[in-house]
Write a protein that holds these residues in place. Sequence first.
Motif, PDB file in Angstrom:
ATOM      1  N   VAL A  30      39.018  38.711  48.169  1.00  0.00           N
ATOM      2  CA  VAL A  30      38.240  39.740  47.554  1.00  0.00           C
ATOM      3  C   VAL A  30      37.068  39.795  48.614  1.00  0.00           C
ATOM      4  CG1 VAL A  30      36.561  39.906  45.383  1.00  0.00           C
ATOM      5  CG2 VAL A  30      38.847  38.969  45.235  1.00  0.00           C
ATOM      6  N   ASP A  31      36.346  40.668  48.624  1.00  0.00           N
ATOM      7  CA  ASP A  31      35.130  40.985  49.336  1.00  0.00           C
ATOM      8  C   ASP A  31      33.757  39.967  48.921  1.00  0.00           C
ATOM      9  OD1 ASP A  31      33.200  41.749  51.117  1.00  0.00           O
ATOM     10  OD2 ASP A  31      32.802  43.648  50.339  1.00  0.00           O
ATOM     11  N   ILE A  34      30.929  41.415  46.863  1.00  0.00           N
ATOM     12  CA  ILE A  34      31.211  41.584  45.367  1.00  0.00           C
ATOM     13  C   ILE A  34      30.801  40.231  44.791  1.00  0.00           C
ATOM     14  CG2 ILE A  34      32.740  42.451  43.745  1.00  0.00           C
ATOM     15  CD1 ILE A  34      33.908  44.357  45.944  1.00  0.00           C
ATOM     16  N   VAL A  37      26.965  39.477  44.667  1.00  0.00           N
ATOM     17  CA  VAL A  37      26.183  40.330  43.649  1.00  0.00           C
ATOM     18  C   VAL A  37      26.647  40.045  42.078  1.00  0.00           C
ATOM     19  CG1 VAL A  37      26.112  42.773  42.717  1.00  0.00           C
ATOM     20  CG2 VAL A  37      26.132  42.402  45.307  1.00  0.00           C
ATOM     21  N   GLY A  38      27.854  39.756  41.875  1.00  0.00           N
ATOM     22  CA  GLY A  38      28.236  39.159  40.635  1.00  0.00           C
ATOM     23  C   GLY A  38      27.655  37.745  40.221  1.00  0.00           C
TER      24      GLY A  38
END
Length: 79
Positions: A30-31, A34, A37-38
């Motif tokens: 997964v990037d 992302i 940010v989460g």
Amino acid sequence: MKTNTKKLYKSKDNKVIWGVIGGIGEYFEVDPVILRVGYILISVFTAIFPGLIAYILIALVIPNKKEGAYVEAETTNDK
């Protein structure tokens, strides 16, 4: 029989502080942006302190990636 087991390591290449989230991103493919940010959103909504403690604990538990660790695992051909 080929066993390709993935292991979770801190990232050496994709890190901002200790490479924890970069390593998690590499593990789950997964990037990491992302995930970062989460993580920031969750930390802000939980008054930052629990997220900070969780990050520090995870950084202490996840091992650093050894040189050639992935290369060994991917190039082993057991027949």
